[in-house]
Design an enzyme around this catalytic site. Sequence first.
Site, PDB file in Angstrom:
ATOM      1  N   ALA A   1     -15.475   1.108  -2.668  1.00  0.00           N
ATOM      2  CA  ALA A   1     -14.313   1.462  -3.477  1.00  0.00           C
ATOM      3  C   ALA A   1     -13.088   0.828  -2.828  1.00  0.00           C
ATOM      4  O   ALA A   1     -13.077   0.605  -1.606  1.00  0.00           O
ATOM      5  CB  ALA A   1     -14.168   2.979  -3.546  1.00  0.00           C
TER       6      ALA A   1
ATOM      7  N   GLY B   1     -19.238   2.400  -2.118  1.00  0.00           N
ATOM      8  CA  GLY B   1     -19.423   2.368  -3.568  1.00  0.00           C
ATOM      9  C   GLY B   1     -20.215   1.147  -4.021  1.00  0.00           C
ATOM     10  O   GLY B   1     -20.852   1.169  -5.083  1.00  0.00           O
TER      11      GLY B   1
ATOM     12  N   GLU C   1     -23.781   2.082  -3.576  1.00  0.00           N
ATOM     13  CA  GLU C   1     -24.093   3.051  -4.631  1.00  0.00           C
ATOM     14  C   GLU C   1     -24.258   2.343  -5.980  1.00  0.00           C
ATOM     15  O   GLU C   1     -25.136   2.695  -6.771  1.00  0.00           O
ATOM     16  CB  GLU C   1     -22.980   4.101  -4.707  1.00  0.00           C
ATOM     17  CG  GLU C   1     -22.932   4.969  -3.456  1.00  0.00           C
ATOM     18  CD  GLU C   1     -21.648   5.786  -3.359  1.00  0.00           C
ATOM     19  OE1 GLU C   1     -20.556   5.185  -3.443  1.00  0.00           O
ATOM     20  OE2 GLU C   1     -21.736   7.003  -3.190  1.00  0.00           O
TER      21      GLU C   1
ATOM     22  N   GLU D   1     -18.571   5.483   4.618  1.00  0.00           N
ATOM     23  CA  GLU D   1     -17.457   6.354   4.222  1.00  0.00           C
ATOM     24  C   GLU D   1     -16.988   7.276   5.346  1.00  0.00           C
ATOM     25  O   GLU D   1     -15.802   7.577   5.445  1.00  0.00           O
ATOM     26  CB  GLU D   1     -17.853   7.204   2.997  1.00  0.00           C
ATOM     27  CG  GLU D   1     -17.878   6.429   1.686  1.00  0.00           C
ATOM     28  CD  GLU D   1     -19.214   5.772   1.394  1.00  0.00           C
ATOM     29  OE1 GLU D   1     -20.045   5.640   2.318  1.00  0.00           O
ATOM     30  OE2 GLU D   1     -19.420   5.380   0.243  1.00  0.00           O
TER      31      GLU D   1
HETATM   32  N1  DAK Z   1     -11.178  -2.039  -0.290  1.00  0.00           N
HETATM   33  C1  DAK Z   1     -10.095  -2.845  -0.376  1.00  0.00           C
HETATM   34  N2  DAK Z   1     -10.000  -4.042   0.229  1.00  0.00           N
HETATM   35  C2  DAK Z   1     -11.067  -4.441   0.958  1.00  0.00           C
HETATM   36  C3  DAK Z   1     -12.230  -3.660   1.088  1.00  0.00           C
HETATM   37  C4  DAK Z   1     -12.276  -2.396   0.409  1.00  0.00           C
HETATM   38  N3  DAK Z   1     -13.341  -1.599   0.418  1.00  0.00           N
HETATM   39  N4  DAK Z   1     -13.104  -4.315   1.886  1.00  0.00           N
HETATM   40  C5  DAK Z   1     -12.502  -5.468   2.214  1.00  0.00           C
HETATM   41  N5  DAK Z   1     -11.267  -5.553   1.676  1.00  0.00           N
HETATM   42  C6  DAK Z   1     -10.295  -6.638   1.801  1.00  0.00           C
HETATM   43  C7  DAK Z   1      -9.657  -6.638   3.167  1.00  0.00           C
HETATM   44  O1  DAK Z   1      -8.599  -5.706   3.226  1.00  0.00           O
HETATM   45  C8  DAK Z   1      -9.202  -8.076   3.269  1.00  0.00           C
HETATM   46  O2  DAK Z   1      -8.010  -8.218   2.504  1.00  0.00           O
HETATM   47  P1  DAK Z   1      -6.769  -9.129   3.051  1.00  0.00           P
HETATM   48  O3  DAK Z   1      -6.382  -8.523   4.366  1.00  0.00           O
HETATM   49  O4  DAK Z   1      -7.356 -10.520   3.197  1.00  0.00           O
HETATM   50  O5  DAK Z   1      -5.725  -9.008   1.980  1.00  0.00           O
HETATM   51  C9  DAK Z   1     -10.288  -8.838   2.558  1.00  0.00           C
HETATM   52  O6  DAK Z   1     -10.952  -7.884   1.719  1.00  0.00           O
HETATM   53  C10 DAK Z   1     -11.325  -9.432   3.492  1.00  0.00           C
HETATM   54  O7  DAK Z   1     -11.785  -8.392   4.344  1.00  0.00           O
HETATM   55  P2  DAK Z   1     -11.796  -8.531   5.941  1.00  0.00           P
HETATM   56  O8  DAK Z   1     -10.703  -9.431   6.400  1.00  0.00           O
HETATM   57  O9  DAK Z   1     -11.851  -7.158   6.494  1.00  0.00           O
HETATM   58  O10 DAK Z   1     -13.174  -9.283   6.151  1.00  0.00           O
HETATM   59  P3  DAK Z   1     -14.172  -9.173   7.417  1.00  0.00           P
HETATM   60  O11 DAK Z   1     -15.205 -10.203   7.215  1.00  0.00           O
HETATM   61  O12 DAK Z   1     -13.407  -9.167   8.694  1.00  0.00           O
HETATM   62  O13 DAK Z   1     -14.857  -7.714   7.276  1.00  0.00           O
HETATM   63  C11 DAK Z   1     -15.956  -5.927   6.060  1.00  0.00           C
HETATM   64  C12 DAK Z   1     -15.652  -7.454   6.149  1.00  0.00           C
HETATM   65  C13 DAK Z   1     -16.681  -5.662   4.772  1.00  0.00           C
HETATM   66  C14 DAK Z   1     -16.832  -5.495   7.253  1.00  0.00           C
HETATM   67  C15 DAK Z   1     -14.587  -5.163   6.133  1.00  0.00           C
HETATM   68  O14 DAK Z   1     -13.716  -5.717   5.138  1.00  0.00           O
HETATM   69  C16 DAK Z   1     -14.747  -3.699   5.853  1.00  0.00           C
HETATM   70  O15 DAK Z   1     -15.163  -2.913   6.711  1.00  0.00           O
HETATM   71  N6  DAK Z   1     -14.347  -3.297   4.632  1.00  0.00           N
HETATM   72  C17 DAK Z   1     -14.373  -1.906   4.257  1.00  0.00           C
HETATM   73  C18 DAK Z   1     -15.772  -1.512   3.931  1.00  0.00           C
HETATM   74  C19 DAK Z   1     -15.857  -0.043   3.618  1.00  0.00           C
HETATM   75  O16 DAK Z   1     -15.444   0.824   4.390  1.00  0.00           O
HETATM   76  N7  DAK Z   1     -16.373   0.239   2.417  1.00  0.00           N
HETATM   77  C20 DAK Z   1     -16.482   1.571   1.963  1.00  0.00           C
HETATM   78  C21 DAK Z   1     -15.248   1.885   1.185  1.00  0.00           C
HETATM   79  S1  DAK Z   1     -15.167   3.614   0.853  1.00  0.00           S
HETATM   80  C22 DAK Z   1     -14.897   8.918  -3.947  1.00  0.00           C
HETATM   81  C23 DAK Z   1     -15.375   7.938  -4.750  1.00  0.00           C
HETATM   82  C24 DAK Z   1     -15.909   6.827  -4.192  1.00  0.00           C
HETATM   83  C25 DAK Z   1     -15.888   6.690  -2.844  1.00  0.00           C
HETATM   84  C26 DAK Z   1     -15.410   7.680  -2.035  1.00  0.00           C
HETATM   85  C27 DAK Z   1     -14.943   8.797  -2.573  1.00  0.00           C
HETATM   86  N8  DAK Z   1     -14.308  10.096  -4.500  1.00  0.00           N
HETATM   87  C28 DAK Z   1     -13.018   9.881  -5.108  1.00  0.00           C
HETATM   88  C29 DAK Z   1     -14.785  11.340  -4.052  1.00  0.00           C
HETATM   89  C30 DAK Z   1     -16.330   5.473  -2.246  1.00  0.00           C
HETATM   90  C31 DAK Z   1     -15.830   5.149  -1.076  1.00  0.00           C
HETATM   91  C32 DAK Z   1     -16.034   3.817  -0.548  1.00  0.00           C
HETATM   92  O17 DAK Z   1     -16.709   2.980  -1.064  1.00  0.00           O
END
Ligand code: DAK
Length: 256
Positions: free
Chosen positions: A63, A108, A111, A131
């Site tokens: 997400a 997400g 998922e 998450e």
């Molecule tokens: N959201 C927004 N931007 C993201 C992103 C994300 N999930 N993942 C990556 N980006 C963006 C980065 O901010 C960066 O943007 P700029 O700085 O260039 O503007 C760009 O994509 C490239 O990312 P990185 O520079 O970080 O690239 P790396 O190769 O260094 O790292 C990575 C890649 C995938 C390991 C890292 O980006 C990362 O850890 N990203 C976050 C992954 C993550 O935590 N995903 C889970 C998200 S939480 C809910 C409903 C749904 C959900 C929760 C609750 N309710 C409302 C109850 C779901 C939650 C999730 O999915």
Amino acid sequence: MSVTFEKRGAVAVVTVDRPKALNAIDRSVLEGLSSALDSVEADPDVRAVVLVGGGEKAFVAGADIASMAELAAVEAESFAAFGQAILNRIAACRAPWIAGVQGFALGGGCELAMACDLVFAGPKAKFGQPEVKLGVIPGFGGTQRLVRRVGMSCALDLCLTGRMVGAAEAVQMGLASRLVADDVLGACIAAAEDIAAMGPVAIRLCKRAIHENADSDLASAQAAERTLFGLCFSTSDQKEGMAAFLGKRAAEFTGK
Ligand code: DAK
């Protein structure tokens, strides 16, 4: 547009296309997926769907954290409800969906892949439910779909540690269906074309038999299976499929 929709014969290719944000899911992505689902549901000629991420680096990295960070509780609930509804529509869709994962399928994104019927993982695929690192739990059904796919032990491992697993481990635990070589999109389209060539009613009923009864006890699930099996015998596809086998020729299904 955050999501593109392209028809290639009987196969639809849906691409989540925000590569600069690693295809993270914001409301525009959910709206794009909703409209892709509308197109598939309205078009009986689409017999299978391939879902991929734009760019090389990610399927979907979760997400969108930037647009989620400041949500009020009631907005977060509405976002989660929209996301869960989209994923449920994919699972219930008449046409099978194949997720082609190259790069990150996190949160997400993992998922979303799990809502698809098949998950093909390229050599650089990385799956995870990180998450807890953000102080939240999976919100698009991850704690529930994951445990059903991989069992309690692996689901707890992924959700509690937030660690990523590569393609081989994802296949081993049952999270991904197949490990494929570099051309992930090509492998997905080939499998989708295979599915599209099968009896359409049988594909639809097979998907229903599995999805609708996965949580039932064996006796009730077998009763449902018997009913759907019987239903196949009211179709011209069953007559054509069996006649073609006995006549040693290729079947020509009409989906009726
Ligand atoms: N959201 C927004 N931007 C993201 C992103 C994300 N999930 N993942 C990556 N980006 C963006 C980065 O901010 C960066 O943007 P700029 O700085 O260039 O503007 C760009 O994509 C490239 O990312 P990185 O520079 O970080 O690239 P790396 O190769 O260094 O790292 C990575 C890649 C995938 C390991 C890292 O980006 C990362 O850890 N990203 C976050 C992954 C993550 O935590 N995903 C889970 C998200 S939480 C809910 C409903 C749904 C959900 C929760 C609750 N309710 C409302 C109850 C779901 C939650 C999730 O999915």
